[in-house]
Scaffold this active site. Structure first.
Site, PDB file in Angstrom:
ATOM      1  CG  HIS A  83       3.000  -7.400  -2.100  1.00 53.38           C
ATOM      2  ND1 HIS A  83       1.915  -7.199  -1.311  1.00 53.38           N
ATOM      3  CD2 HIS A  83       3.915  -7.448  -1.371  1.00 53.38           C
ATOM      4  CE1 HIS A  83       2.304  -7.062   0.067  1.00 53.38           C
ATOM      5  NE2 HIS A  83       3.621  -7.325   0.054  1.00 53.38           N
ATOM      6  NE  ARG A 108      -4.494  -1.401   4.603  1.00 54.67           N
ATOM      7  CZ  ARG A 108      -4.078  -2.202   5.278  1.00 54.67           C
ATOM      8  NH1 ARG A 108      -4.539  -3.455   5.415  1.00 54.67           N
ATOM      9  NH2 ARG A 108      -3.039  -1.945   6.207  1.00 54.67           N
ATOM     10  CE1 TYR A 156      -4.054  -2.092   0.101  1.00 57.05           C
ATOM     11  CE2 TYR A 156      -2.813  -3.201   2.145  1.00 57.05           C
ATOM     12  CZ  TYR A 156      -3.727  -3.294   1.011  1.00 57.05           C
ATOM     13  OH  TYR A 156      -4.812  -4.043   0.888  1.00 57.05           O
TER      14      TYR A 156
END
Ligand code: ADP
Length: 605
Positions: free
Chosen positions: A446, A528, A146
């Site tokens: 990732h 998210r 993220y």
């Protein structure tokens, strides 16, 4: 110093707030070897040019940094002019995104600072207002997938709260609560509770335990015990506002209270919500509730043969989950993950281009202890044996309605089978196994696509087919896992890519952007997202002419008139940055910066 401490090649928790507990050291050392064996990306060498944020002259920036050094001590202000070293999960950087989808130099800090307490955080905030320098708080910066520790605005000063603010301020064994600072990891909280002998209390941990309890909760991360919704389980925040004032939320506002960690609401508007997934404040303390030891637990796993079984399975899960017969956030994982979590490169199975063919995945799954399958359901039943039996019998009867459903007896599984990692996690014991699938490709990185949907078979299939179609289009292996909450489910799709290869980074980015748009057209939004995708995701929440975005901007401008705190995070841009091309969209290319910021000084603090 223990012999492990002397010889370990991974920092231990006893040495560093972000370190690994001793009992996970072997796993960590093995994981590290696997990562470095397949890494071909070399770190840069020599000095890098410092990235100065837009809106401040170079000379003034250095003057500001010098002043900050005088305030905090020069050893607590580090300028980021060194090569960007990616490290790995346990030795991660706090200067940039170690899993970048844009160029390495896009989401980078100009400097990193280390406050020791709330007062020093206030000083940093006042300093940022004085010089109009963007600042970006992280707790531990392990928000990998993220954005990690990276700031959204290039050249922001990262406030690494965790390094010096890592105290567990309270553990209350009667109320089952704790109060922690940003640098407390799930590992640290777990180990401390064990060391105190509080066997009657459990923590809830995400898949990997190295993240900060505060950081993960603020980003609305989840774990896998019945206390898995971290945000719902927190109680009370201490927050430094972007103008430097400090507030305590809930009962914390009442001097002399002893209910800050037991009653989250206090009196009046419930303000905590605006400090999660936002850029409205810096959280310096957070209360968290802990789970009572349920007096027994038992993991179970079912295998389902066909991709299409997902539809019936999700229909079966919904009433069981809402009725708490299925008690934790259960995971339904696709067969490719069974293979990938072994930690080996995909080239061990397939050397062609494009997504790995399904037959090959099944061929290898057949040889594994769990046998061939399309989906695995990982669950846990809690409580004494007779209570577990009652629930497990219902689950068994229901799951077996799907033709070919198989209960896999855990006794048949070897010790290193991934099942045992899920078993630990669902019992609140932090682990380190989950990161192994990152080694699916060299320089493995990732980034996640995480839409929320109802717990419905038709929605699951729609999302599954959409994901598969777009992954095939971009030649990316599709890693879907459905995480079923109480009344909704998150589909978590991790795109694993080689960060050294600009084409693979672009494919990941393009695929994600198309997924986000296509999902939004069907009414699915992400819970998210990565920093680079936040503008787009925020844009999908556009009901009533972007009313929510306008409301967030109003709050932002009121709370942060100089726009210094994490500009752009969660798609919320302060007035100084708006309409200057800072948003990252499908067409914005590789550049994360806009064209300047307004110079107007709004507020004198
Ligand atoms: P973790 O180490 O748990 O994965 P991070 O430190 O990476 O968490 O933070 C996750 C996200 O939450 C980041 O976007 C970060 O900006 C934000 N965040 C983390 N800690 C704080 C904090 N104490 N106050 C405000 N925002 C925070």
């Amino acid at each position: 110093m223990s012999s492990k401490e002397r010889s370990s090649t991974v920092p231990l928790l006893s040495q560093k707030h972000s370190g690994i507990p001793e009992n996970l050291l072997d796993k960590a050392e093995k994981a590290k070897v696997l990562i470095y064996e397949t890494r071909t990306k070399s770190p840069g060498t020599g000095q890098r040019l410092l990235v100065i944020p837009q809106g401040i002259e170079q000379a003034r920036f250095f003057q500001a940094i010098e002043e900050l050094g005088q305030t905090l001590g020069v050893e607590n202000v580090e300028v980021n002019d060194k090569p960007l070293v990616d490290g790995w999960y346990m030795e991660h950087p706090n200067t940039h995104d170690m899993m970048p989808i844009l160029d390495d130099e896009e989401l980078v800090a100009s400097a990193v600072v280390y406050p020791s307490d709330t007062e020093e955080v206030q000083k940093i905030v006042l300093w940022a207002n004085k010089y109009r320098v963007p600042i970006f708080p992280i707790s531990m910066g392990r928000n990998l997938g993220y954005g990690g520790a990276a700031p959204r605005v290039r050249g922001s000063v990262v406030i690494d709260l965790g390094k010096r603010m890592n105290r567990i301020l309270d553990i209350n064994p009667d109320d089952y609560t704790c109060l922690v600072e940003p640098g407390v990891s799930f590992y640290a909280l777990y180990e401390t509770i064990q060391a105190k002998g509080y066997k009657h209390m459990w923590i809830d941990t995400p898949d990997l335990g190295g993240g900060s309890v505060v950081g993960n909760t603020l980003d609305r991360g989840v774990g896998y015990t019945p206390y898995g919704d971290h945000w719902a389980c927190h109680s009370g925040l201490e927050v430094v506002l972007p103008t430097g004032e400090v507030i305590r939320t809930g009962m914390g506002a009442l001097p002399g209270n002893s209910t800050w960690q037991t009653f989250p609401y206090g009196f009046g508007p419930y303000s905590d919500g605006i400090f999660s997934q936002s850029n409205f404040g810096i959280v310096t303390k957070m209360g968290m509730t802990l789970m009572p030891n349920p007096g027994g637990y038992e993991s179970f796993m079912y295998a389902f043969e066909k991709d299409e079984d997902l539809e019936a399975l999700i229909e079966i899960i919904r009433p069981l989950r809402i009725g708490s017969i299925l008690e934790n956030v259960a995971q339904v994982r696709h067969v490719i993950q069974t293979l990938a979590v072994k930690g080996r490169l995909r080239t061990n199975y397939f050397t062609g281009d494009g997504a790995i063919p399904e037959e090959i995945v099944h061929e290898h799954a057949r040889k594994m202890p769990v046998g061939d399958h399309s989906w695995l359901y990982y669950g846990m039943s809690y409580g004494p044996e007779h209570i577990r039996k009652y629930k497990l019998d219902i689950i068994d009867k229901e799951f077996r309605k799907i033709p070919g459903a198989r209960r896999i007896d855990p006794k048949t599984l070897p010790e290193d089978e991934y099942f045992w990692s899920r078993d630990r996690i669902a019992a609140g014991v932090p682990d380190l196994v989950e990161l192994l699938w990152v080694n699916w490709v060299p320089n493995g990185s990732h980034v996640a696509f995480s839409p929320v949907s109802p717990i419905r078979g038709t929605d699951a299939m729609k999302l599954f087919n959409m994901g598969k179609r777009l992954h095939d289009k971009y030649g990316i292996d599709f890693f879907p896992a459905f995480c079923v909450g109480l009344r909704e489910m998150h589909l978590i799709v991790e795109i694993v890519f080689d960060k050294k290869d600009p084409k693979k980074r672009k494919a990941a980015n393009d695929c994600l952007r198309e997924l986000i748009d296509d999902a939004a057209k069907e009414g699915y939004g992400e819970y998210r997202t990565h920093l680079v995708l936040m503008d787009q995701v925020a844009g999908t929440y556009g009901w009533n002419d972007n009313a929510l975005k306008k409301f967030n901007e109003k709050l932002k401008d009121a709370l942060d008139p100089n726009g210094i705190l994490a500009p752009g995070k969660s798609g919320i841009w302060p007035a100084r940055y708006r309409k200057r091309g800072w948003e990252l969209t499908k067409t914005s290319g590789n550049r994360s910066e806009g064209n300047g910021v307004a110079s107007s000084a709004t507020t004198k603090l």
